[in-house]
Design an enzyme around this catalytic site. Structure first.
Site, PDB file in Angstrom:
ATOM      1  N   ASP A 270      -1.734   5.621  -3.066  1.00 27.49           N
ATOM      2  CA  ASP A 270      -1.065   6.595  -2.216  1.00 27.49           C
ATOM      3  C   ASP A 270      -0.709   5.865  -0.919  1.00 27.49           C
ATOM      4  OD1 ASP A 270      -0.315   9.086  -1.124  1.00 27.49           O
ATOM      5  OD2 ASP A 270      -2.258   9.263  -0.145  1.00 27.49           O
TER       6      ASP A 270
ATOM      7  N   LYS B 204      19.172  13.722  16.179  1.00 28.93           N
ATOM      8  CA  LYS B 204      18.527  12.444  15.881  1.00 28.93           C
ATOM      9  C   LYS B 204      18.338  12.356  14.378  1.00 28.93           C
ATOM     10  CE  LYS B 204      13.713  13.820  16.147  1.00 28.93           C
ATOM     11  NZ  LYS B 204      12.638  14.124  17.031  1.00 28.93           N
TER      12      LYS B 204
ATOM     13  N   THR C 236      12.608   3.956  12.308  1.00 27.91           N
ATOM     14  CA  THR C 236      13.660   4.076  13.335  1.00 27.91           C
ATOM     15  C   THR C 236      14.310   5.459  13.306  1.00 27.91           C
ATOM     16  OG1 THR C 236      15.228   3.129  11.773  1.00 27.91           O
ATOM     17  CG2 THR C 236      14.228   1.620  13.326  1.00 27.91           C
TER      18      THR C 236
ATOM     19  N   GLY D 278       4.359  11.028  -1.354  1.00 24.79           N
ATOM     20  CA  GLY D 278       5.177  12.240  -1.241  1.00 24.79           C
ATOM     21  C   GLY D 278       6.139  12.148  -0.078  1.00 24.79           C
ATOM     22  N   ASP D 279       6.129  10.992   0.611  1.00 24.45           N
ATOM     23  CA  ASP D 279       6.920  10.828   1.830  1.00 24.45           C
ATOM     24  C   ASP D 279       8.377  10.454   1.546  1.00 24.45           C
ATOM     25  OD1 ASP D 279       7.306  10.789   4.549  1.00 24.45           O
ATOM     26  OD2 ASP D 279       5.417   9.772   4.934  1.00 24.45           O
TER      27      ASP D 279
ATOM     28  N   ARG E  21       8.678  10.803  -2.600  1.00 33.85           N
ATOM     29  CA  ARG E  21       8.856  12.226  -2.918  1.00 33.85           C
ATOM     30  C   ARG E  21       8.260  12.589  -4.285  1.00 33.85           C
ATOM     31  NH1 ARG E  21       9.125  14.831   1.422  1.00 33.85           N
ATOM     32  NH2 ARG E  21      10.750  14.298   2.874  1.00 33.85           N
TER      33      ARG E  21
END
Length: 1126
Positions: free
Chosen positions: A489, A654, A684, A765-766, A846
């Site tokens: 993970d 942004k 960034t 999951g990011d 994801r």
């Protein structure tokens, strides 16, 4: 509730079983218009959300019958034939939809319409809200555990041998010698399983008995529901049912999947912690249903409303539902005495942001929620797979060898009976020989290996360099020595999930972490200096320099102010008065904390305004006009704010550089600088703004509203309006670089593991951008290695093209998103896994918890290699349980992963020691121990065979009961077991040369080759000892037992000594003590004679010397890999 008028109720029996209110004025009810136009309004409302296809059940049914429509709880109908007929007969408009509705209800469609205050019958349709993680119950425990044990050929063989001793014709020696070891092994296993399951039961009982407050309507006896307050009742979690109204307090775990109706915050929002569900530690914002937030908590129980929820699915990011507040109950008269038009039901769409999933925690305030899914239908349970009993590869290999040994035993018995010419009851002789040779498959092997595993587990838990490491599955230490794939993970495992703003770049100026005080100084100048009027037209050199500084400080002012406004962060005041920032993204919190550290502090935020405190101590207020939240598709967030003082309107945005580059004005530095920051592993974000006039904003607002009420293509329409009016030619303000702090020693750990031949996959999951940054900063991706991104694949052709590309570039790192991964697995499962397992590194973003587990299972199935999964959150549990070896980290996300894992550690870097040292040793030792125990059983069986062959093939035991029992226990047990302390290299060398680990993964320590070598050794030694004993002692035939047994014991002690690589004190002691015990147990006078001594020495020399010579030659000619390092 005063503004919700009541109408009269019809006099017939109310279907919900509630007390009817007395009639007021029949004329009003009957005169309410309910023509087709009103009906169309209802249907139009019901099509507003995609989920409303199944709505309209209750309201539309009564549209042609005014007094039916007035039923207070008409929506609590008995579903059945009457309901289906009503729909079809009353509504031509719905006729086209009806077949699909009805067919779905007949096909056990799990979508649901739940009225407030549902009937008992409706509630009983849905599963109870019970947590159950136990493997067994009182009836299944014994059969299942015994099946798990006897499905191994190994144990089944011993059971049959033990049972054969109850048949008089087959009885040989003491029954206890056959039954006791098997009974011992079984009782230990039963005890262990019973204890583990009891612990699970205790944990389940704790979860099920947690108390929650349920809000109920007052008793039915009251004449009017509106005169009395709602009641609350405390119930255990297991008694909560669909349709209940549950009141949650701060820090309470959510017991079921629920729609958020009302919060203690006036804005109707609340924060939840989802760390046990998706692994992310940041708080998530949830929004209450607006219609309910307007009401008092006590009024919620009385409203006539219903919730539609789609069938339960695994996806935690989506929910389709609607909240329908039915027509106000009465039609008040206008002052002129004319009745007003009744309102159609108001329908609000429900999405994932209106829902609290079970197993999340309410982080602040209190909330009232409506239960929609319970027990096995909750998202948390649907994403958890049931643990299966894990069996180590070594155990499976030994099981295979046991089958070969059984075949050898059977062949040997048949040969002896055949040589005797199949005389008499030869089949009984075959069975007697089989039992005589049963020591070929020694029961002591199971006992030794299980005790060995216990020793390895203790060594791991007592290792001072990896403190607090816990072995939860003691049957798997050897597996740690054979890992070839590591699935990890990201959040909390590789990273600490602590963000810190490291860089601000503004084109001509760049501020690093150590020069942030300069930014603070410029900001103070900007806020302090902006109040002074600028006098004088003379420009001196000093003024020019000042102006340059002022330009610089105004640019810093612009970018810092924009960063302080463009976010979804909310300051939360804790009980002790301290303020913490909460947002759905830790990056945003890091940036807002940074603006605070340089003097611009966020002090208040709700859905309509933001208040900031300047370095000068004054407060400035901005009104929030619009928010465009971040999504994984748009990769940006925008906000329209209005300065409360000057009235100036600004659009701030942004987002990721890939999307912002097309939106901002032309520049020559953005692409280069983002690449530089990405190489440093920083996340960034590009900051830009656009000033808007009041007229252009109003124009945008009108168009945006038009798009937002469209029924089809709503999202695309809204996005197009934003693109047309706002998202172009933005002024580029700056670029921020945020660092996600890595766990200690992550880089060196990953490098060591890669050198040990382990392929590393990161499943998270990011977002793709975040995962890519971490892959670079952890050195998961080698320097200058090509990273191939695969995202948003839609068709099989696209998938095929990507796979063809990857096949030709196997040295790259693959970064793939969850949807594309699912598509690859659905269409080209085998091809994808075959190519992906050859890549040096894979990053999947994801990923849902189930996808992580599926990937682990696929790699295991396809490669047949050992897979280790490591994670720290509840979302990693399925993956950990699906792996051959699951490692859980005790982290910020709680202990759920640690409790479900086979091994629990406190840091990712401990994996090095766990695998490269403990894992390697466990596997090598067990392989050596297993083969030696098999050798010990084989040698005595060969001697028995030679003895029987010489003495007319009689199935008579060479050694009687106590000698056989003593051989495997008192006389050889300790020295043989001491092999579990053997090691070939010391710890430093094992960690310095991870390539030694790679050697082991090939499985050469225990293979058919080594097994047949030991088979040959046993054959030679057994025959040599028996034949030499008979040759040298032909006169003293009666002493043949003592002679051959003494030679056998000495031979085994010498063999153990030859097998040891590094001597340990326990080894030497066990050899000496065992020899001493054997000597004092001999009672025969002739044993002490010189003649006996030299003859036994010759026998032992003939059996053991050749092997010592062979070992010596091999160590010179073909030395082992470890010996080259010593």
């Amino acid at each position: 509730m005063s503004d919700i008028p009541l109408s009269s109720l019809r006099k017939t029996k109310n279907r919900a079983g509630y007390t009817q209110l007395p009639d007021t004025d029949d004329g009003e009810a009957s005169s309410s218009p309910s023509g087709p136009s009103n009906m169309h309004a209802v249907i139009a409302a019901s099509t507003a959300g995609p989920s409303l296809r199944k709505m309209g059940k209750r309201r539309t049914q009564y549209a042609d019958e005014p007094d039916e429509e007035a039923g207070l709880l008409g929506d609590v109908y008995e579903e059945g034939d009457d309901f289906e007929r009503d729909i079809e007969s009353n509504h031509p408009v719905l006729k086209s939809r009806t077949p699909s509705i009805l067919s779905k209800s007949k096909d056990k469609d799990k979508s649901r319409i739940i009225p407030f205050r549902p009937t008992e019958k409706l509630q009983s349709r849905y599963p109870p809200n019970i947590v159950r993680n136990q493997k067994y119950n009182a009836f299944t425990f014994l059969p299942m555990v015994l099946y798990e044990q006897f499905k191994f050929f190994f144990n089944l063989y011993f059971l049959l041998v033990a049972l054969s001793q109850f048949v008089p014709a087959l009885k040989i020696g003491l029954i206890a010698t056959y039954i006791a070891p098997l009974a011992f092994v079984l009782f230990v296993t039963l005890g262990k399983e019973a204890y583990d399951d009891y612990k699970r039961y205790v944990r389940d009982r704790e979860a099920n008995s947690q108390k929650y407050l349920i809000i109920e309507p007052p008793g039915h006896s009251s004449s009017s529901l509106l005169d009395t307050h709602a009641n609350t009742r405390s119930v255990p979690s297991s008694s909560i049912r669909v349709g209940d109204l549950v009141k949650l307090e701060k820090n309470q775990r959510v017991p079921a999947d629920m729609v958020l109706l009302h919060t203690s915050e006036a804005s109707g929002t609340c924060f939840i912690r989802t760390d046990q569900l998706d692994g992310e530690t940041d708080w998530k914002l949830r929004v209450a249903v607006p219609e309910c937030q307007k009401l008092d908590e006590s009024d919620l129980v009385r409203i006539d409303a219903e919730v539609y929820a789609d069938a339960p699915i695994k996806d935690i990011h989506s929910f389709i539902g609607t909240f329908t507040l039915n027509t106000p109950q009465s039609v008040p008269l206008e002052q002129s005495g004319v009745p007003m038009h009744p309102l159609p039901p108001s329908v609000s769409p429900l999405t994932a942001e209106n829902v609290l999933w079970s197993n999340t925690v309410l982080a602040a305030g209190s909330a009232v929620c409506f239960v929609v899914y319970t027990g096995p239908e909750t998202r948390a349970v649907m994403n958890t797979s049931h643990p299966e009993t894990k069996v180590g590869l070594l155990d499976l290999e030994i099981n295979k060898l046991a089958k070969i040994l059984c075949a050898v035993t059977f062949a040997l018995s048949l040969v002896l009976v055949a040589l005797n010419g199949f005389r008499g009851s030869w089949y009984i002789y075959v069975f007697r020989f089989l039992i005589l040779f049963s020591s070929i498959i020694p029961i002591s092997l199971r006992v030794n290996l299980d005790m060995g595993k216990t020793v390895y587990a203790q060594q791991i838990m007592n290792d001072a360099e990896i403190p607090n490491t816990i072995v939860r599955t003691s049957t798997l230490p050897e597996e740690l020595g054979r890992i070839e794939y590591l699935l990890s993970d990201k959040t909390g495992t590789l990273t600490q999930n602590e963000m810190e703003m490291k860089k601000l770049h503004m084109g001509t100026m760049s501020y690093g972490f150590d020069s942030m005080d300069e930014v603070a100084h410029q900001l103070a100048m900007a806020f302090g200096g902006s109040t002074h009027a600028r006098h004088g037209s003379l420009t001196t050199g000093a003024q020019l320099a000042t102006r340059g500084r002022r330009d610089m400080s105004s640019r810093v002012h612009d970018v810092v102010l924009s960063l302080a406004l463009c976010h979804n962060v909310t300051p939360v005041t804790n009980d002790d008065g301290s303020v913490t920032y909460q947002a759905s993204s830790p990056d945003e919190v890091a940036i807002v904390q940074w603006t605070q550290s340089i003097g611009l502090t966020l002090v208040f935020r709700d859905r309509t305004k933001i208040e900031l405190q300047t370095p000068a101590g004054t407060r400035i207020t901005f009104n929030v006009l619009d928010i465009f939240p971040f999504t994984s598709e748009s990769k940006r967030m925008g906000i329209v704010v209005q300065d409360a003082q000057s009235g100036e309107i600004t659009f701030l945005q942004k987002g990721a550089d890939v999307v912002m580059a097309k939106i901002v004005q032309r520049n020559d530095w953005l692409e280069e600088e983002t690449a530089n920051m990405a190489r440093e592993g920083l996340r960034t974000l590009v900051m830009a703004r656009k000033r808007l006039s009041g007229q252009s904003y109003n124009e945008f607002k009108g168009k945006h509203h038009e798009a937002s009420v469209r029924l089809d293509g709503r999202n695309e329409g809204m996005a197009n309006v934003v693109g047309e009016y706002l998202e172009h030619d933005l002024e580029l303000l700056g670029l921020t670089g945020v660092e996600d702090k890595l766990q200690d020693d992550v880089k060196s750990t990953l490098e060591l593991l890669r050198n040990a031949g382990i392929k590393i996959w990161m499943l998270t999951g990011d977002k793709i951008e975040t995962a890519r940054c971490i892959a670079i900063s952890t050195k998961l991706v080698a320097r200058n290695q090509y990273i191939h991104e695969v995202a948003k694949l839609k068709t099989s052709d696209e998938v095929r093209d990507q796979l063809e590309f990857l096949q030709n570039k196997l040295d790259c790192c693959l970064v793939i998103d969850g949807d594309s991964l699912q598509l690859c697995l659905n269409m080209f499962k085998n091809e994808f896994i075959e190519i992906a397992t050859k890549l040096s590194a894979v990053v999947a973003c994801r990923c849902s918890p189930t996808q992580k587990a599926d990937v682990a299972r696929l790699i295991r199935k396809h490669t047949r290699k050992r897979v280790c999964c490591i994670g720290d959150g509840g979302n990693d549990v399925s993956m950990i349980q699906a792996a051959d070896v699951g490692v859980g980290i005790v982290g910020k996300e709680g202990k759920q992963a640690s409790l479900a894992a086979d091994f629990s550690v406190t840091q990712f870097s401990y994996l090095t020691k766990l695998l490269l040292w403990h894992g390697r040793n466990s596997y090598r030792r067990s392989a050596k121990l297993a083969q030696f125990v098999i050798h010990r059983g084989l040698i005595i069986s060969i001697m028995q065979a030679v003895f029987s062959a010489i003495f007319y093939f009689a199935p008579i035991a060479l050694y009687q009961g106590w000698l056989m029992a003593g051989y495997a226990t008192v006389y050889t047990m300790a020295p043989v077991f001491s092999l579990v302390l053997d090691r070939d290299v010391n710890e430093d060398l094992a960690l310095l040369y991870p390539e030694l680990y790679k050697e082991l993964t090939k499985g050469r320590a225990l293979s058919y080759k080594t097994f047949f070598q030991w088979l040959m050794i046993s054959l030679y030694q057994g025959a040599a000892i028996m034949i030499m004993s008979l040759v040298l002692f032909e006169n003293e035939f009666l002493h043949i037992v003592s002679i051959s047994f003494t030679a056998l014991i000495l031979n085994e002690l010498i063999m153990v000594a030859l097998e040891i690589t590094t001597w340990h004190l326990y080894m030497a002691v066990s050899e000496i003590v065992t020899l001493f015990l054997y000597v004092i147990s001999l009672h025969l006078s002739f044993v002490v004679t010189l003649d006996f001594g030299w003859k036994v020495a010759v026998i032992v020399a003939i059996s053991a010397m050749p092997l010592w010579i062979i070992k010596l030659i091999r160590s010179r000619v073909a030395p082992a890999a470890y010996s080259k390092l010593l």
